[in-house]
Design a protein around this motif. Sequence first.
Motif, PDB file in Angstrom:
ATOM      1  N   ALA A  37       0.829  -1.209   0.000  1.00  0.00           N
ATOM      2  CA  ALA A  37       0.000   0.000   0.000  1.00  0.00           C
ATOM      3  C   ALA A  37       0.862   1.256   0.000  1.00  0.00           C
ATOM      4  CB  ALA A  37      -0.906  -0.006   1.224  1.00  0.00           C
ATOM      5  N   GLY A  38       0.237   2.374  -0.327  1.00  0.00           N
ATOM      6  CA  GLY A  38       0.896   3.673  -0.246  1.00  0.00           C
ATOM      7  C   GLY A  38       1.720   4.052  -1.452  1.00  0.00           C
ATOM      8  N   LEU A  39       1.555   3.364  -2.563  1.00  0.00           N
ATOM      9  CA  LEU A  39       2.323   3.663  -3.765  1.00  0.00           C
ATOM     10  C   LEU A  39       1.547   4.599  -4.685  1.00  0.00           C
ATOM     11  CD1 LEU A  39       3.454   0.027  -4.536  1.00  0.00           C
ATOM     12  CD2 LEU A  39       4.874   1.842  -3.582  1.00  0.00           C
ATOM     13  N   ALA A  40       2.276   5.285  -5.548  1.00  0.00           N
ATOM     14  CA  ALA A  40       1.630   6.066  -6.603  1.00  0.00           C
ATOM     15  C   ALA A  40       0.909   5.091  -7.529  1.00  0.00           C
ATOM     16  CB  ALA A  40       2.676   6.857  -7.381  1.00  0.00           C
ATOM     17  N   VAL A  41      -0.011   5.588  -8.325  1.00  0.00           N
ATOM     18  CA  VAL A  41      -0.801   4.689  -9.170  1.00  0.00           C
ATOM     19  C   VAL A  41       0.099   3.820 -10.045  1.00  0.00           C
ATOM     20  CG1 VAL A  41      -2.512   4.565 -11.009  1.00  0.00           C
ATOM     21  CG2 VAL A  41      -2.854   6.106  -9.104  1.00  0.00           C
ATOM     22  N   THR A  42       1.007   4.386 -10.801  1.00  0.00           N
ATOM     23  CA  THR A  42       1.975   3.594 -11.556  1.00  0.00           C
ATOM     24  C   THR A  42       2.971   4.505 -12.245  1.00  0.00           C
ATOM     25  OG1 THR A  42       2.279   1.768 -13.110  1.00  0.00           O
ATOM     26  CG2 THR A  42       0.687   3.433 -13.734  1.00  0.00           C
ATOM     27  N   ALA A  55      -2.532  -4.866 -25.679  1.00  0.00           N
ATOM     28  CA  ALA A  55      -3.690  -4.840 -24.789  1.00  0.00           C
ATOM     29  C   ALA A  55      -4.831  -4.046 -25.412  1.00  0.00           C
ATOM     30  CB  ALA A  55      -3.319  -4.225 -23.438  1.00  0.00           C
ATOM     31  N   THR A  56      -6.040  -4.576 -25.317  1.00  0.00           N
ATOM     32  CA  THR A  56      -7.226  -3.853 -25.762  1.00  0.00           C
ATOM     33  C   THR A  56      -7.486  -2.677 -24.836  1.00  0.00           C
ATOM     34  OG1 THR A  56      -8.157  -5.917 -26.572  1.00  0.00           O
ATOM     35  CG2 THR A  56      -9.689  -4.105 -26.244  1.00  0.00           C
ATOM     36  N   SER A  57      -7.279  -2.906 -23.533  1.00  0.00           N
ATOM     37  CA  SER A  57      -7.352  -1.845 -22.531  1.00  0.00           C
ATOM     38  C   SER A  57      -6.474  -2.254 -21.358  1.00  0.00           C
ATOM     39  CB  SER A  57      -8.795  -1.588 -22.087  1.00  0.00           C
ATOM     40  OG  SER A  57      -9.350  -2.750 -21.517  1.00  0.00           O
ATOM     41  N   CYS A  58      -6.056  -1.270 -20.578  1.00  0.00           N
ATOM     42  CA  CYS A  58      -5.216  -1.547 -19.418  1.00  0.00           C
ATOM     43  C   CYS A  58      -5.364  -0.406 -18.431  1.00  0.00           C
ATOM     44  CB  CYS A  58      -3.756  -1.740 -19.814  1.00  0.00           C
ATOM     45  SG  CYS A  58      -3.021  -0.352 -20.693  1.00  0.00           S
ATOM     46  N   GLY A  59      -4.948  -0.650 -17.203  1.00  0.00           N
ATOM     47  CA  GLY A  59      -5.059   0.399 -16.208  1.00  0.00           C
ATOM     48  C   GLY A  59      -4.360   0.023 -14.926  1.00  0.00           C
ATOM     49  N   ALA A  60      -4.407   0.949 -13.979  1.00  0.00           N
ATOM     50  CA  ALA A  60      -3.793   0.748 -12.670  1.00  0.00           C
ATOM     51  C   ALA A  60      -4.579   1.544 -11.649  1.00  0.00           C
ATOM     52  CB  ALA A  60      -2.336   1.198 -12.693  1.00  0.00           C
ATOM     53  N   ASP A  61      -4.606   1.040 -10.435  1.00  0.00           N
ATOM     54  CA  ASP A  61      -5.191   1.795  -9.323  1.00  0.00           C
ATOM     55  C   ASP A  61      -4.550   1.310  -8.040  1.00  0.00           C
ATOM     56  OD1 ASP A  61      -6.538  -0.561  -8.542  1.00  0.00           O
ATOM     57  OD2 ASP A  61      -8.331  -0.006  -9.630  1.00  0.00           O
ATOM     58  N   THR A  62      -4.784   2.031  -6.974  1.00  0.00           N
ATOM     59  CA  THR A  62      -4.252   1.630  -5.677  1.00  0.00           C
ATOM     60  C   THR A  62      -5.389   1.534  -4.675  1.00  0.00           C
ATOM     61  OG1 THR A  62      -3.802   3.920  -5.053  1.00  0.00           O
ATOM     62  CG2 THR A  62      -2.002   2.704  -6.060  1.00  0.00           C
ATOM     63  N   ALA A  63      -5.188   0.680  -3.699  1.00  0.00           N
ATOM     64  CA  ALA A  63      -6.152   0.487  -2.617  1.00  0.00           C
ATOM     65  C   ALA A  63      -5.355   0.096  -1.379  1.00  0.00           C
ATOM     66  CB  ALA A  63      -7.158  -0.593  -2.993  1.00  0.00           C
ATOM     67  N   GLN A  64      -6.061  -0.186  -0.301  1.00  0.00           N
ATOM     68  CA  GLN A  64      -5.380  -0.569   0.934  1.00  0.00           C
ATOM     69  C   GLN A  64      -4.568  -1.848   0.785  1.00  0.00           C
ATOM     70  OE1 GLN A  64      -8.596  -0.655   3.751  1.00  0.00           O
ATOM     71  NE2 GLN A  64      -8.034   1.354   4.550  1.00  0.00           N
TER      72      GLN A  64
END
Length: 75
Positions: A37-42, A55-64
């Motif tokens: 946890a506690g990282l920047a999104v990417t 990739a057709t689509s891709c992404g990143a997110d952060t959570a606990q």
Amino acid sequence: MAELLVTTAVYDGGQRVSLYLADQDRQALIVVLSHRAGLAVTDERVLPAVAALGATSCGADTAQDGRRLWAVLDL
């Protein structure tokens, strides 16, 4: 593509990495969780590199539970 996502998660420095794979309607989903946890999104270079691999689509997110990176690709 999975190797790039897993390598990115490993570099996050967490205690473990989770990899999830799923398929539906002739598409595959790859999800990698870094468990830190506690990282920047990417890093700004990761998602364009994933897209360049097809990739057709891709992404990143952060959570606990850490940073999540994902990609969808056509089969």
